[in-house]
Design an enzyme around this catalytic site. Structure first.
Site, PDB file in Angstrom:
ATOM      1  N   TYR A  91       6.996 -20.856  -5.460  1.00  0.00           N
ATOM      2  CA  TYR A  91       7.208 -19.559  -6.104  1.00  0.00           C
ATOM      3  C   TYR A  91       6.210 -18.554  -5.509  1.00  0.00           C
ATOM      4  O   TYR A  91       5.023 -18.567  -5.830  1.00  0.00           O
ATOM      5  CB  TYR A  91       7.012 -19.700  -7.614  1.00  0.00           C
ATOM      6  CG  TYR A  91       7.434 -18.485  -8.401  1.00  0.00           C
ATOM      7  CD1 TYR A  91       8.736 -18.359  -8.867  1.00  0.00           C
ATOM      8  CD2 TYR A  91       6.536 -17.463  -8.680  1.00  0.00           C
ATOM      9  CE1 TYR A  91       9.123 -17.246  -9.600  1.00  0.00           C
ATOM     10  CE2 TYR A  91       6.920 -16.356  -9.408  1.00  0.00           C
ATOM     11  CZ  TYR A  91       8.211 -16.236  -9.862  1.00  0.00           C
ATOM     12  OH  TYR A  91       8.597 -15.127 -10.584  1.00  0.00           O
ATOM     13  N   TYR A 104      13.766 -11.443  -4.815  1.00  0.00           N
ATOM     14  CA  TYR A 104      13.021 -11.837  -6.012  1.00  0.00           C
ATOM     15  C   TYR A 104      14.010 -12.053  -7.160  1.00  0.00           C
ATOM     16  O   TYR A 104      14.278 -11.157  -7.947  1.00  0.00           O
ATOM     17  CB  TYR A 104      12.009 -10.747  -6.362  1.00  0.00           C
ATOM     18  CG  TYR A 104      11.108 -11.053  -7.538  1.00  0.00           C
ATOM     19  CD1 TYR A 104      10.390 -12.240  -7.600  1.00  0.00           C
ATOM     20  CD2 TYR A 104      10.956 -10.136  -8.573  1.00  0.00           C
ATOM     21  CE1 TYR A 104       9.548 -12.511  -8.666  1.00  0.00           C
ATOM     22  CE2 TYR A 104      10.109 -10.397  -9.642  1.00  0.00           C
ATOM     23  CZ  TYR A 104       9.406 -11.589  -9.683  1.00  0.00           C
ATOM     24  OH  TYR A 104       8.571 -11.854 -10.738  1.00  0.00           O
TER      25      TYR A 104
END
Length: 378
Positions: free
Chosen positions: A281, A331
């Site tokens: 991430y 994102y």
């Protein structure tokens, strides 16, 4: 091995863009419908939905209606962001493993570029909850919180701007071969260092690529997965750690991953050297730095050299974010990491396929909260 072992059998996504012109509901329904079609299951087999929704999104019951489902046995709506994506997948897996559900969709849908952007406020400025304490100081956006973490980390472990830049450069290089990535032009260190400041020590290329889009996966049991269209991918285990609000966290020199990594490796028996690739991430380059060091891919303060020496790419130790990650693909709060992991483990990633990929680590979150899980090709 159990008949109820949780398997990801379907993946779906809407196009990723900077201005979708669509509602989060429409994109979520599209991604979920494609995930079900991809699996070969019937829509009527789906009896659970898990979603998470910081910023903007659309709820599980609304999506169930859009999919034509009569109702859900397991509607889960989590009021959090990318720090809970591995937990969301784990909840779906648990529902299948216990026999609560036949098949569970997990999705994230957001217009984080054209719609509600993190750190952007309109109308009356009323801040509640934990954020109210940082608001008088203008300390309200994730970039501000984690710039503080990064600065402390740089002080403690000697991480440099150039080390952060190596993460951005290699990650962008992986996005070049990804048709779904929004940013595909290579960058070099000169461009990285010349990019504008966002929050020191973060420059433009250190920050995730705000985007619009939706992504979904479908989880069912080993028994149901046996005769479906795709090679099933098993979720082996997951570990989450949720600390305090970032501005009240006591140790800015460490991330959630310092707490998540040891038990995950211990329970599964895997080590970093067993991972064929990892989807980390990467809301910020710094997140990648701290997380891969905590998970043991390299030592503290060594991630810059890990990337610089080619160990984080094809032909190295472990391919990190082969799709370009949140920094260059889009994102989508980390849900696109799970899409990529499943695609790679099915051996369907085309030009960016990691050779003979069998096992992968996927992480979520940064700062004091996040998680990690391990997927394996069956």
């Amino acid at each position: 091995m159990s008949a109820n072992d949780p398997m990801v059998v379907g993946i779906g996504r809407s196009p990723y863009s900077r201005n979708s012109g669509r509602t989060t509901w429409a994109m979520a329904v599209e991604a979920c419908r494609l995930a079900v079609e991809d699996s070969g299951l019937r829509m009527s087999d789906v009896d659970g939905i898990v979603e998470f929704n910081t910023g903007d999104s659309t709820g599980s019951l609304n999506v169930a209606y859009g999919l034509g489902l009569p109702g859900l046995r397991y509607p889960v709506d989590i009021a959090n962001g990318g720090n809970v994506v591995t937990l969301a997948v784990a909840l779906a897996a648990q529902a299948v493993q216990t026999g609560k559900c036949k098949a569970v969709l997990v999705y994230r849908s957001l217009n984080s570029r054209s719609g509600k952007r993190l750190g952007t406020f309109t109308g009356n400025l009323e801040i509640g909850g934990d954020d109210q304490y940082g608001a008088p100081h203008g300390y309200m956006a994730p970039g501000q919180w984690f710039a503080m973490f990064c600065r402390r980390y740089m002080h403690e472990y000697g991480t440099t701007y150039e080390d952060l830049g190596e993460v951005a450069i290699v990650t962008r290089g992986h996005a070049v071969k990804n048709d779904w990535a929004i940013m595909r032009d290579p960058i070099d260190m000169e461009q990285y260092l010349a990019s504008r400041w966002i929050y020191d020590p973060f420059r433009l290329y250190d920050c995730a690529l705000e985007a619009d889009g939706a992504c979904a996966i479908l989880v069912t049991s080993r028994e149901r997965a046996r005769d479906l269209k795709q090679t099933p991918v098993q979720m082996l285990d997951e570990e989450t750690f949720m600390g305090r609000h970032p501005d009240s966290w006591e140790d800015f020199g460490n991330l959630f991953s310092a707490h998540c990594a040891p038990p995950l490796w211990q329970r599964t028996g895997f080590t970093p050297s067993d991972m064929d690739f990892a989807c980390i991430y990467d809301c910020f380059t710094f997140t990648t730095v701290g997380v891969i060091e905590d998970y043991g891919f390299c030592g503290k303060g060594e991630s810059g050299n890990y990337y610089r020496s080619g160990r984080a790419t094809y032909g190295g130790d472990c391919v990190m974010n082969p799709h370009g990650g949140l920094l260059s693909e889009a994102y989508i709060h980390g849900m696109n990491h799970h899409y990529e992991a499943v695609l790679q483990l099915r051996h369907q990633a085309g030009e960016r396929q990691v050779a003979d990929a069998k096992v992968a680590l996927v992480t979520a979150g940064t700062g004091p909260f996040g998680g990690g899980l391990i997927y394996a090709r069956v």
